[in-house]
Scaffold this active site. Structure first.
Site, PDB file in Angstrom:
ATOM      1  N   ASP A 181     -49.296 -66.321 -38.165  1.00 50.14           N
ATOM      2  CA  ASP A 181     -48.546 -66.110 -36.925  1.00 50.14           C
ATOM      3  C   ASP A 181     -47.049 -66.280 -37.167  1.00 50.14           C
ATOM      4  O   ASP A 181     -46.312 -66.712 -36.278  1.00 50.14           O
ATOM      5  CB  ASP A 181     -49.035 -67.037 -35.803  1.00 50.14           C
ATOM      6  N   HIS A 229     -46.496 -61.189 -37.577  1.00 49.52           N
ATOM      7  CA  HIS A 229     -45.528 -60.358 -36.834  1.00 49.52           C
ATOM      8  C   HIS A 229     -44.412 -59.960 -37.789  1.00 49.52           C
ATOM      9  O   HIS A 229     -43.781 -60.838 -38.401  1.00 49.52           O
ATOM     10  CB  HIS A 229     -44.913 -61.149 -35.678  1.00 49.52           C
ATOM     11  N   LEU A 256     -46.132 -70.184 -29.222  1.00 49.52           N
ATOM     12  CA  LEU A 256     -47.271 -70.118 -28.300  1.00 49.52           C
ATOM     13  C   LEU A 256     -48.510 -69.689 -29.075  1.00 49.52           C
ATOM     14  O   LEU A 256     -48.400 -68.814 -29.924  1.00 49.52           O
ATOM     15  CB  LEU A 256     -46.972 -69.125 -27.173  1.00 49.52           C
ATOM     16  N   ARG A 269     -42.166 -57.251 -36.683  1.00 57.08           N
ATOM     17  CA  ARG A 269     -41.141 -56.586 -35.841  1.00 57.08           C
ATOM     18  C   ARG A 269     -40.805 -55.198 -36.382  1.00 57.08           C
ATOM     19  O   ARG A 269     -41.600 -54.598 -37.075  1.00 57.08           O
ATOM     20  CB  ARG A 269     -39.857 -57.434 -35.733  1.00 57.08           C
ATOM     21  N   LYS A 322     -55.994 -55.999 -30.278  1.00 57.09           N
ATOM     22  CA  LYS A 322     -55.441 -57.292 -29.870  1.00 57.09           C
ATOM     23  C   LYS A 322     -55.334 -57.385 -28.350  1.00 57.09           C
ATOM     24  O   LYS A 322     -54.708 -56.540 -27.698  1.00 57.09           O
ATOM     25  CB  LYS A 322     -54.049 -57.469 -30.498  1.00 57.09           C
ATOM     26  N   HIS A 351     -54.899 -67.942 -33.790  1.00 57.39           N
ATOM     27  CA  HIS A 351     -54.115 -69.186 -33.845  1.00 57.39           C
ATOM     28  C   HIS A 351     -54.698 -70.288 -32.964  1.00 57.39           C
ATOM     29  O   HIS A 351     -54.079 -70.723 -32.003  1.00 57.39           O
ATOM     30  CB  HIS A 351     -52.635 -68.949 -33.513  1.00 57.39           C
ATOM     31  N   HIS A 366     -55.493 -63.454 -27.936  1.00 53.95           N
ATOM     32  CA  HIS A 366     -54.538 -64.535 -27.657  1.00 53.95           C
ATOM     33  C   HIS A 366     -55.174 -65.343 -26.532  1.00 53.95           C
ATOM     34  O   HIS A 366     -55.190 -64.912 -25.379  1.00 53.95           O
ATOM     35  CB  HIS A 366     -53.168 -63.991 -27.243  1.00 53.95           C
ATOM     36  N   ALA A 408     -40.479 -67.901 -28.036  1.00 54.71           N
ATOM     37  CA  ALA A 408     -41.570 -68.580 -28.745  1.00 54.71           C
ATOM     38  C   ALA A 408     -41.842 -67.885 -30.073  1.00 54.71           C
ATOM     39  O   ALA A 408     -41.977 -66.655 -30.109  1.00 54.71           O
ATOM     40  CB  ALA A 408     -42.830 -68.553 -27.885  1.00 54.71           C
ATOM     41  N   HIS A 428     -52.890 -62.739 -39.460  1.00 57.79           N
ATOM     42  CA  HIS A 428     -52.144 -62.669 -38.179  1.00 57.79           C
ATOM     43  C   HIS A 428     -50.658 -62.769 -38.493  1.00 57.79           C
ATOM     44  O   HIS A 428     -50.147 -63.843 -38.796  1.00 57.79           O
ATOM     45  CB  HIS A 428     -52.571 -63.812 -37.244  1.00 57.79           C
ATOM     46  N   HIS A 452     -37.708 -64.539 -34.914  1.00 55.27           N
ATOM     47  CA  HIS A 452     -36.815 -64.178 -33.802  1.00 55.27           C
ATOM     48  C   HIS A 452     -35.392 -64.422 -34.287  1.00 55.27           C
ATOM     49  O   HIS A 452     -35.155 -65.354 -35.071  1.00 55.27           O
ATOM     50  CB  HIS A 452     -37.058 -65.085 -32.587  1.00 55.27           C
ATOM     51  N   ASN A 504     -47.305 -56.316 -31.018  1.00 48.65           N
ATOM     52  CA  ASN A 504     -46.504 -56.616 -29.820  1.00 48.65           C
ATOM     53  C   ASN A 504     -45.024 -56.268 -29.965  1.00 48.65           C
ATOM     54  O   ASN A 504     -44.148 -57.103 -29.800  1.00 48.65           O
ATOM     55  CB  ASN A 504     -46.682 -58.088 -29.393  1.00 48.65           C
TER      56      ASN A 504
HETATM   57  C1  NCD Z   1     -45.437 -64.487 -31.104  1.00 46.83           C
HETATM   58  C2  NCD Z   1     -44.266 -63.515 -31.171  1.00 46.83           C
HETATM   59  O1  NCD Z   1     -43.107 -63.966 -31.166  1.00 46.83           O
HETATM   60  O2  NCD Z   1     -44.495 -62.305 -31.251  1.00 46.83           O
HETATM   61  N1  NCD Z   1     -44.934 -65.779 -30.701  1.00 46.83           N
HETATM   62  C3  NCD Z   1     -45.538 -66.970 -30.905  1.00 46.83           C
HETATM   63  O3  NCD Z   1     -45.011 -67.978 -30.417  1.00 46.83           O
HETATM   64  N2  NCD Z   1     -46.637 -67.081 -31.598  1.00 46.83           N
HETATM   65  C4  NCD Z   1     -46.489 -63.962 -30.187  1.00 46.83           C
HETATM   66  C5  NCD Z   1     -47.799 -64.680 -30.264  1.00 46.83           C
HETATM   67  O4  NCD Z   1     -48.524 -64.569 -31.251  1.00 46.83           O
HETATM   68  O5  NCD Z   1     -48.118 -65.404 -29.314  1.00 46.83           O
HETATM   69 ZN    ZN Z   2     -48.874 -64.034 -33.029  1.00 48.14          ZN
END
Ligand code: NCD
Ligand code: ZN
Length: 349
Positions: free
Chosen positions: A252, A20, A224, A22, A104, A179, A141, A268, A18, A256, A46
């Site tokens: 996860d 991210h 989150l 970007r 997802k 998660h 999620h 988050a 899992h 950011h 996402n």
């Molecule tokens: C994730 C994100 O920023 O894309 N944020 C997070 O707090 N985990 C999205 C997600 O997995 O909920």
């Molecule tokens: Zn995530």
């Protein structure tokens, strides 16, 4: 007894189930961090706009690979973002392509960029049935978005209202509670069939909700589902450290820009891609369970997704290192978990 300083262990190359990454500049910074430790990662869809179609997933995969030297051996495993418009036929297509690992589900409004997600989960019956039929895993999620539900209960309520319904209505569907953060989530997954699994992040094994407010508000501990109580943290640790095949690594890691975190309405997401494997090792070591680390990071997830186990190995060493205070890229910087602090393990070169 925790391992002695200098202890080295070699495990099969791990998977991050899992992640991210970007797009654009930030992606060029973060992808190599993951590729240094993990052979494969499940890439979350996402983005804005989200990765909804097969073509979008194929071109996103290409962009990710362009962030690496040709010498680096790393496989992005692609997912599609489920929307109210997704059709059974799209699932069949995705499966036949061989280019998509799973789908997802973001309840609309649950987290970062979830506004394109599903607002009526039980109306997705036909799509779930197609996923069951074509053996396409569903990654969930697991939080309700009802503003009347306490933010710390959103996972528990989701399991009662939706997750159990999905698992019971589609017994042949492989489903992941992404998660997992609560004792209730852990215990439901543990008592389910081998078609149900959960990924576990390093930060949910390390932080509790006290860490959101230690000495002031801590935006870099906000993610989150939100981190929960000590009782929940212990349940998650026990699940991971036991080696139980229902549980596997999914960082996860969610970068950011610092300016979006340190903000009156902060985003988050916690960044752990740089040190994910050492963080996991630290938790397994503190719980005297290093012998189960490999199951958690390199075997359970691959078996669940019916992927071949990775061929190579990686060696990690109990040796202190300092986590960088930040990582800069063109427009901003990313602040990692435990920025400027110490971590007791590192990858051996
Ligand atoms: C994730 C994100 O920023 O894309 N944020 C997070 O707090 N985990 C999205 C997600 O997995 O909920
Ligand atoms: Zn995530």
């Amino acid at each position: 007894m925790p391992a002695e300083e200098g202890k080295r262990i070699t495990i099969r190359k791990p998977d991050d189930l899992h992640l991210h990454v970007r797009s654009g500049e930030i992606m060029r910074l973060v992808v190599p961090h993951t590729a240094r430790q993990f052979a494969r990662a499940v890439i979350m869809p996402n983005l804005v706009p989200p990765v909804r179609t097969l073509d979008e997933a194929v071109s996103y995969r290409k962009e990710i690979l362009q962030c690496l030297d040709s010498s680096e051996n790393f496989t992005p495993l692609m997912t599609l973002y489920l929307t109210g418009e997704t059709k059974a036929e799209d699932i069949k297509h995705a499966k036949e392509s061989g280019a998509v690992l799973g789908i997802k589900l973001y309840p609309s409004g649950a987290t970062t960029n979830s506004q394109f997600g599903v607002s009526s989960i039980k109306d997705m019956k036909e799509v779930f049935a197609a996923m069951e039929k074509y053996e396409m895993p569903l990654m969930v999620h697991g939080e309700v978005v009802d503003p009347d539900v306490d933010v710390f209960d959103r996972e528990k309520v989701f399991i009662e209202r939706y997750f159990k319904w999905i698992v019971q209505s589609f017994p042949g569907l492989r489903v992941v509670l992404e998660h997992v953060t609560s004792e209730e989530g852990v215990s439901f997954v543990k008592s389910s069939s081998s078609n149900v699994a959960a990924s576990i992040t390093p930060h949910h094994m390390i932080l509790t909700r006290n860490d959101l407010f230690s000495g002031g508000i801590r935006p870099h501990h906000y993610c989150l589902p939100v981190v929960k109580t000590e009782k929940d943290r212990k349940a998650i640790i026990n699940a991971a450290l036991s080696g139980d095949s229902h549980f596997f690594s999914g960082t996860d890691s969610a970068p950011h820009p610092a300016s979006h975190k340190e903000n009156s309405c902060g985003k988050a997401g916690i960044y752990t891609a740089w040190h994910a494997l050492p963080l996991y090792a630290e938790v397994f070591d503190s719980g005297d369970s290093l012998e189960n680390l490999e199951k958690f990071t390199s075997i359970n997830g691959a078996r669940f997704y019916r992927l071949p186990l990775n061929e190579g190995t990686i060696t990690i060493e109990k040796s202190r290192q300092t986590v960088p205070a930040y990582f800069s890229y063109a427009e901003d910087k990313i602040i990692p978990l435990r920025a400027g602090g110490e971590i007791s393990w590192q990858v051996s070169e």
